[in-house]
Scaffold this motif. Structure first.
Motif, PDB file in Angstrom:
ATOM      1  N   LEU A  14       0.839  -1.204   0.000  1.00 43.96           N
ATOM      2  CA  LEU A  14       0.000   0.000   0.000  1.00 43.96           C
ATOM      3  C   LEU A  14       0.874   1.254   0.000  1.00 43.96           C
ATOM      4  N   ARG A  15       1.959   1.186   0.712  1.00 39.03           N
ATOM      5  CA  ARG A  15       2.877   2.327   0.749  1.00 39.03           C
ATOM      6  C   ARG A  15       3.474   2.580  -0.631  1.00 39.03           C
ATOM      7  N   GLU A  16       3.850   1.504  -1.318  1.00 34.94           N
ATOM      8  CA  GLU A  16       4.425   1.639  -2.653  1.00 34.94           C
ATOM      9  C   GLU A  16       3.402   2.154  -3.656  1.00 34.94           C
ATOM     10  N   MET A  17       2.130   1.788  -3.461  1.00 37.15           N
ATOM     11  CA  MET A  17       1.060   2.210  -4.364  1.00 37.15           C
ATOM     12  C   MET A  17       0.723   3.688  -4.206  1.00 37.15           C
ATOM     13  N   THR A  18       0.803   4.167  -2.960  1.00 37.60           N
ATOM     14  CA  THR A  18       0.318   5.522  -2.670  1.00 37.60           C
ATOM     15  C   THR A  18       1.411   6.511  -2.304  1.00 37.60           C
ATOM     16  N   GLY A  19       2.567   6.003  -1.841  1.00 37.25           N
ATOM     17  CA  GLY A  19       3.628   6.888  -1.376  1.00 37.25           C
ATOM     18  C   GLY A  19       3.380   7.436   0.010  1.00 37.25           C
ATOM     19  N   VAL A  20       2.346   6.956   0.681  1.00 32.64           N
ATOM     20  CA  VAL A  20       2.000   7.428   2.026  1.00 32.64           C
ATOM     21  C   VAL A  20       2.827   6.661   3.061  1.00 32.64           C
ATOM     22  N   GLY A  21       3.066   7.270   4.209  1.00 34.72           N
ATOM     23  CA  GLY A  21       3.884   6.666   5.258  1.00 34.72           C
ATOM     24  C   GLY A  21       3.333   5.359   5.784  1.00 34.72           C
ATOM     25  N   MET A  22       4.228   4.546   6.353  1.00 35.87           N
ATOM     26  CA  MET A  22       3.870   3.211   6.837  1.00 35.87           C
ATOM     27  C   MET A  22       2.769   3.248   7.895  1.00 35.87           C
ATOM     28  N   MET A  23       2.871   4.169   8.830  1.00 32.91           N
ATOM     29  CA  MET A  23       1.887   4.250   9.912  1.00 32.91           C
ATOM     30  C   MET A  23       0.494   4.567   9.370  1.00 32.91           C
ATOM     31  N   ASP A  24       0.431   5.490   8.411  1.00 34.82           N
ATOM     32  CA  ASP A  24      -0.862   5.847   7.829  1.00 34.82           C
ATOM     33  C   ASP A  24      -1.420   4.711   6.979  1.00 34.82           C
ATOM     34  N   CYS A  25      -0.539   3.967   6.298  1.00 34.13           N
ATOM     35  CA  CYS A  25      -0.984   2.816   5.511  1.00 34.13           C
ATOM     36  C   CYS A  25      -1.546   1.732   6.420  1.00 34.13           C
ATOM     37  N   LYS A  26      -0.872   1.500   7.536  1.00 35.86           N
ATOM     38  CA  LYS A  26      -1.346   0.503   8.490  1.00 35.86           C
ATOM     39  C   LYS A  26      -2.710   0.893   9.043  1.00 35.86           C
ATOM     40  N   LYS A  27      -2.869   2.180   9.367  1.00 33.50           N
ATOM     41  CA  LYS A  27      -4.145   2.666   9.896  1.00 33.50           C
ATOM     42  C   LYS A  27      -5.253   2.509   8.864  1.00 33.50           C
ATOM     43  N   ALA A  28      -4.918   2.784   7.597  1.00 37.80           N
ATOM     44  CA  ALA A  28      -5.912   2.658   6.525  1.00 37.80           C
ATOM     45  C   ALA A  28      -6.377   1.219   6.379  1.00 37.80           C
ATOM     46  N   LEU A  29      -5.474   0.269   6.497  1.00 35.81           N
ATOM     47  CA  LEU A  29      -5.831  -1.144   6.383  1.00 35.81           C
ATOM     48  C   LEU A  29      -6.640  -1.616   7.585  1.00 35.81           C
ATOM     49  N   VAL A  30      -6.339  -1.058   8.746  1.00 32.77           N
ATOM     50  CA  VAL A  30      -7.129  -1.382   9.942  1.00 32.77           C
ATOM     51  C   VAL A  30      -8.559  -0.879   9.761  1.00 32.77           C
ATOM     52  N   GLU A  31      -8.689   0.380   9.300  1.00 35.14           N
ATOM     53  CA  GLU A  31     -10.000   1.004   9.142  1.00 35.14           C
ATOM     54  C   GLU A  31     -10.843   0.319   8.057  1.00 35.14           C
ATOM     55  N   THR A  32     -10.175  -0.277   7.076  1.00 36.23           N
ATOM     56  CA  THR A  32     -10.903  -0.898   5.948  1.00 36.23           C
ATOM     57  C   THR A  32     -10.856  -2.424   6.006  1.00 36.23           C
ATOM     58  N   ASP A  33     -10.484  -2.956   7.179  1.00 39.15           N
ATOM     59  CA  ASP A  33     -10.469  -4.412   7.398  1.00 39.15           C
ATOM     60  C   ASP A  33      -9.602  -5.136   6.367  1.00 39.15           C
ATOM     61  N   GLY A  34      -8.478  -4.500   5.993  1.00 38.89           N
ATOM     62  CA  GLY A  34      -7.526  -5.154   5.115  1.00 38.89           C
ATOM     63  C   GLY A  34      -7.831  -5.108   3.636  1.00 38.89           C
ATOM     64  N   ASP A  35      -8.895  -4.421   3.251  1.00 41.05           N
ATOM     65  CA  ASP A  35      -9.259  -4.327   1.831  1.00 41.05           C
ATOM     66  C   ASP A  35      -8.362  -3.288   1.156  1.00 41.05           C
ATOM     67  N   MET A  36      -7.533  -3.737   0.222  1.00 41.67           N
ATOM     68  CA  MET A  36      -6.531  -2.858  -0.390  1.00 41.67           C
ATOM     69  C   MET A  36      -7.167  -1.707  -1.166  1.00 41.67           C
ATOM     70  N   ASP A  37      -8.193  -2.005  -1.979  1.00 38.32           N
ATOM     71  CA  ASP A  37      -8.843  -0.962  -2.775  1.00 38.32           C
ATOM     72  C   ASP A  37      -9.496   0.089  -1.889  1.00 38.32           C
ATOM     73  N   LYS A  38     -10.161  -0.383  -0.837  1.00 32.14           N
ATOM     74  CA  LYS A  38     -10.813   0.553   0.077  1.00 32.14           C
ATOM     75  C   LYS A  38      -9.781   1.363   0.866  1.00 32.14           C
ATOM     76  N   ALA A  39      -8.631   0.739   1.120  1.00 32.28           N
ATOM     77  CA  ALA A  39      -7.572   1.443   1.846  1.00 32.28           C
ATOM     78  C   ALA A  39      -7.016   2.589   1.006  1.00 32.28           C
ATOM     79  N   VAL A  40      -6.831   2.338  -0.293  1.00 29.18           N
ATOM     80  CA  VAL A  40      -6.372   3.391  -1.200  1.00 29.18           C
ATOM     81  C   VAL A  40      -7.393   4.527  -1.220  1.00 29.18           C
TER      82      VAL A  40
END
Length: 308
Positions: A11-37
């Motif tokens: 997710l970090r490579e796809m968006t360029g966003v920091g690791m902590m924010d990527c982890k939070k996005a995956l937590v909030e979207t239950d691991g769904d990559m598209d929804k995390a983006v």
């Protein structure tokens, strides 16, 4: 849906966003990559990441001294206009205070510190600051000192920042002494603090150059070796005076005539105590960063073509 460290990395490579924010996005979207983006885009973080790829070579160096501790920080942005803005200056000052309060080991550790006055980490705060300030921001470096007496000096609105550390005895206020020494460092940027720091390798190289120049001079080439050696030693004293802070001529001739170490001793004696120079750090904002060369004519032409 569970997710792994590899998912965070992807997710970090796809968006360029920091690791902590990527982890939070995956937590909030239950691991769904598209929804995390989508989540990161909605939060504006993906846009902030786009700015993160731009060169940040302007900025500000700033010194904060509080409660016996001092911090010198350099924070970079993209333009001089931004560097002078109230929002950016406030951000730099907050970073300096965070360094003072958290005492991090390095910039990576600083990113995990609580941003002063908030419950968020510096890393969590950065994307919002990038969005609100409107430019790529980079915390480049810092030093923190909590021993002896520290005095800071900021030149030209943050183009240069200097932190001087002094050993002070006799209960005197050495602030003015420290500031005058810091101003000297800002102006002349000496290679060494004291002649004792000059290595034998440097001395040998300087002697070699001086002797070579004399051998090329018709008036000097025929002189005896011992005469040349004496002349070279005189040149070494000049080398110290030009390159070593404490042996340099003190630039504030209105206050004292002589070397910097002579000024420090004289000024301290007049105050009824003693002061010894311990160390100093000098940051020149943006030094060593390759700046983007702007071609304004081409930029205007490109904008006009876009409008057609």
């Amino acid at each position: 849906m569970a997710f792994t460290a590899a998912d965070v990395k992807n997710l970090r490579e796809m968006t360029g966003v920091g690791m902590m924010d990527c982890k939070k996005a995956l937590v909030e979207t239950d691991g769904d990559m598209d929804k995390a983006v989508e989540y990161l885009r909605e939060k504006g973080l993906a846009k902030a990441a786009k700015k993160a790829g731009r060169i940040a070579a302007e900025g500000m160096s700033y010194v904060c001294v509080e409660n016996g501790a001092a911090a010198l920080v350099e924070v970079n942005c993209e333009t001089d206009f931004c560097a002078k803005s109230d929002a950016f200056v406030a951000f730099v000052k907050d970073i300096a205070k965070t360094v003072l309060e958290c005492n991090p080991a390095d910039v990576d550790a600083l990113m995990n510190c609580k941003y002063v006055g908030t419950d968020l980490t510096v890393a969590e705060t950065m994307p919002e600051k990038v969005m609100s300030i409107g430019e790529n921001l980079q915390i480049r470096r810092f030093v923190r000192v909590d021993t002896n007496t520290s005095v800071g000096y900021v030149h030209a609105g943050g183009k240069i920042g200097v932190l001087v550390n002094l050993a002070v005895e006799g209960g005197i206020d050495a602030t003015e002494i420290g500031k005058n020494v810091a101003m000297q460092i800002a102006a002349l940027n000496p290679r060494f603090w004291d002649k004792s720091q000059v290595s034998q390798e440097v001395l040998d190289e300087e002697k070699k150059v001086a002797l070579a120049l004399m051998d090329q001079d018709p008036k000097m080439a025929s002189k005896p070796a011992q005469v040349k050696e004496k002349i070279v030693m005189g040149k070494m004293n000049k080398f110290y005076q030009e390159n070593c802070l404490l042996q340099q001529e003190f630039v504030r001739g209105d206050l004292f005539t002589g070397s910097v170490e002579g000024y420090i001793a004289d000024a301290a004696k007049k105050l009824g105590g003693s002061v010894k120079f311990v160390n100093a750090v000098r940051f020149a904002t943006g030094e060593g960063i390759e700046k983007k060369q702007e071609d304004f004519a081409a930029e205007v032409a490109a904008q006009m073509n876009m409008g057609k």
